[in-house]
Design an enzyme around this catalytic site. Structure first.
Site, PDB file in Angstrom:
ATOM      1  N   GLN A   1     108.531  78.633 100.510  1.00 51.56           N
ATOM      2  CA  GLN A   1     109.024  77.235 100.960  1.00 51.56           C
ATOM      3  C   GLN A   1     108.259  76.163 100.154  1.00 51.56           C
ATOM      4  O   GLN A   1     106.940  76.097  99.831  1.00 51.56           O
ATOM      5  CB  GLN A   1     108.516  77.113 102.383  1.00 51.56           C
ATOM      6  CG  GLN A   1     109.008  78.114 103.529  1.00 51.56           C
ATOM      7  CD  GLN A   1     110.290  77.720 103.836  1.00 51.56           C
ATOM      8  OE1 GLN A   1     110.675  76.958 104.601  1.00 51.56           O
ATOM      9  NE2 GLN A   1     111.262  78.368 103.103  1.00 51.56           N
TER      10      GLN A   1
ATOM     11  N   THR B   1     104.222  75.932 100.384  1.00 47.08           N
ATOM     12  CA  THR B   1     103.987  76.733 101.749  1.00 47.08           C
ATOM     13  C   THR B   1     104.430  78.180 102.088  1.00 47.08           C
ATOM     14  O   THR B   1     104.156  78.911 100.979  1.00 47.08           O
ATOM     15  CB  THR B   1     104.331  75.973 102.914  1.00 47.08           C
ATOM     16  OG1 THR B   1     105.807  75.872 102.861  1.00 47.08           O
ATOM     17  CG2 THR B   1     103.891  74.333 102.806  1.00 47.08           C
ATOM     18  N   ASP B   2     104.965  78.463 103.139  1.00 52.44           N
ATOM     19  CA  ASP B   2     105.060  80.107 103.388  1.00 52.44           C
ATOM     20  C   ASP B   2     105.651  80.846 102.354  1.00 52.44           C
ATOM     21  O   ASP B   2     106.782  80.514 101.725  1.00 52.44           O
ATOM     22  CB  ASP B   2     106.097  80.183 104.430  1.00 52.44           C
ATOM     23  CG  ASP B   2     105.719  79.191 105.737  1.00 52.44           C
ATOM     24  OD1 ASP B   2     104.972  78.285 105.472  1.00 52.44           O
ATOM     25  OD2 ASP B   2     106.327  79.240 106.629  1.00 52.44           O
ATOM     26  N   PRO B   3     104.932  82.093 101.998  1.00 54.33           N
ATOM     27  CA  PRO B   3     105.496  83.078 101.114  1.00 54.33           C
ATOM     28  C   PRO B   3     106.841  83.753 101.791  1.00 54.33           C
ATOM     29  O   PRO B   3     106.649  83.914 103.033  1.00 54.33           O
ATOM     30  CB  PRO B   3     104.471  84.030 100.984  1.00 54.33           C
ATOM     31  CG  PRO B   3     103.625  83.782 101.938  1.00 54.33           C
ATOM     32  CD  PRO B   3     103.653  82.368 102.569  1.00 54.33           C
TER      33      PRO B   3
END
Length: 432
Positions: free
Chosen positions: A23, A6-8
């Site tokens: 993530q 997920t999130d960079p």
């Protein structure tokens, strides 16, 4: 083993190497068991995966090591700010530093237990919605950074100041906030030059600079940004009157694109944007295929000459991945025509296409009741199947042989009282 990405987080350039964290759930294709995955590269094309850099290990992040950002301190020392979730489910802000600066890959990171957390949600701050610290910037003797939050349904970008990067004090006023937008996740705040493609270090201010504030709206799961002015004497950000906060505003990307993060690349003087392509599959489909989530191709961003929006382009290094060049020339298209582009077998392709329209006399009028500040709404209202005076025309990507399925990327042209308005749309909805 199933995996979820997920999130960079905290992209940065350090001593000739690009670092990218994100993530990551190493144990499943769904969200959970989150650690900070870590990969390194010399060209942002060929990546080497390392062991996780940050993972829950202390009381201040026992229930989660969530998103954050990197800042390069004086003396060429990188530091990471990130959100931890404590045993009481409070979201707090922590910091981590490399265990060994002589390691070119910065494999190991330490979280000083005696100093963390460095920011606690104080009275009046929603401790269950207080996360994702930004890259910090230096101004007038203090570091500054923003943490995303919400107050009821008001999106908040809380501002904090510090002299030493360890002891942070909350400013009396947020950097910016907006009503009826919900939680502001993964905020990003950075300067852009009024002209030219050159990127800027996050601490740059001045008359030749505007600022961009990006927020990821938890309500819609898309990224939105405004262009405006950073009032340094007041420590406030004010969007221009051509920018709109919330989901009527401008998005980086009109596909699935979320939790994005930019960084300044000092090696090539550019600002690079990373984003997470979140899934549209069901959870069961993700588990069945064994993975979920990818990171989008990195792009450079700069201010459009109109100063109303950003321009984007894939990083130059992507050119090394090009394969066969397929050309088609002088194709005549009439209403309802489809021409297949043959010779492309890659899962991804760059398309450079020019449409020539002999006459614009039949272009449909732009209804004064429509709003160009919400282009996505107008794209959705018209779609790719509603016939206009001219068009719509464009590309059908990912098309099945008999066009049972496809993703249209298309243009619509309107005529206002003074000029023509060109709308570029995409439509990922299912078609009957």
């Amino acid at each position: 083993m199933d995996k979820s990405s997920t999130d960079p987080n905290a992209p940065m350039y350090y001593n000739g190497i690009y670092h990218f964290f994100y993530q990551y759930n190493p144990k499943g294709a769904v969200w959970g068991n989150i650690v900070w995955a870590h990969s390194v590269s010399k060209d942002m094309i060929n990546w080497k995966a390392l062991e996780p850099a940050i993972y829950p290990s202390h009381r201040f992040d026992r229930k989660g090591a969530w998103s954050g950002s990197a800042t390069i301190l004086p003396g060429n020392k990188p530091i990471i700010l990130y959100t931890g979730v404590d045993p009481s489910d409070r979201q707090v802000q922590n910091y981590a530093v490399p265990a060994n600066l002589s390691d070119p890959y910065l494999r190991k990171w330490i979280k000083p237990a005696g100093l963390n957390p460095v920011v606690d949600p104080e009275a009046g701050v929603n401790a269950s919605a207080f996360r994702d610290p930004t890259t910090a910037w230096w101004l007038s003797g203090h570091w500054r950074m923003v943490v995303g939050s919400k107050r009821n349904h008001r999106g908040m970008a809380y501002l904090y100041r510090s002299r030493d990067f360890i002891h942070w004090i909350k400013a009396k006023h947020p950097l910016h906030s907006a009503p009826h937008t919900g939680m502001w996740e993964c905020p990003d705040f950075y300067p852009v030059l009024l002209s030219g493609k050159q990127g800027l270090d996050t601490s740059v201010v001045g008359k030749q600079v505007k600022h961009v504030l990006k927020v990821s709206l938890d309500v819609t799961r898309y990224d939105y940004y405004t262009v405006g002015t950073y009032l340094t004497n007041e420590d406030r950000y004010v969007p221009d009157n051509t920018s709109v906060d919330g989901w009527a505003g401008i998005r980086y990307d009109y596909g699935n694109f979320y939790a994005s993060k930019t960084f300044f690349d000092p090696a090539k003087k550019r600002r690079i944007l990373w984003g997470w392509v979140n899934e549209s599959d069901t959870t069961s489909d993700d588990v069945r295929k064994g993975w979920a989530g990818i990171q989008a191709i990195p792009r450079i961003v700069w201010l459009d000459p109109s100063q109303r929006q950003l321009m984007q382009w894939p990083i130059q290094e992507l050119e090394t991945l090009r394969g066969t060049n397929v050309k088609m020339n002088h194709q005549m298209l009439k209403t309802g025509d489809h021409i297949e582009v043959k010779g492309i077998s890659a899962a991804q392709a760059d398309v450079d296409v020019t449409f020539y329209i002999p006459s614009l006399d039949k272009v449909e009028a732009f209804n004064l009741g429509w709003s160009l500040t919400d282009a996505q709404l107008l794209c959705t209202k018209k779609g790719s199947k509603v016939q206009g005076g001219i068009g719509p025309f464009g590309l059908l990507a990912l098309a099945s042989e008999n066009l049972e399925e496809y993703t249209p990327v298309f243009f619509r042209i309107f005529k206002s009282s003074q000029k023509h308005i060109v709308l570029l749309c995409s439509d990922a909805r299912r078609f009957d």
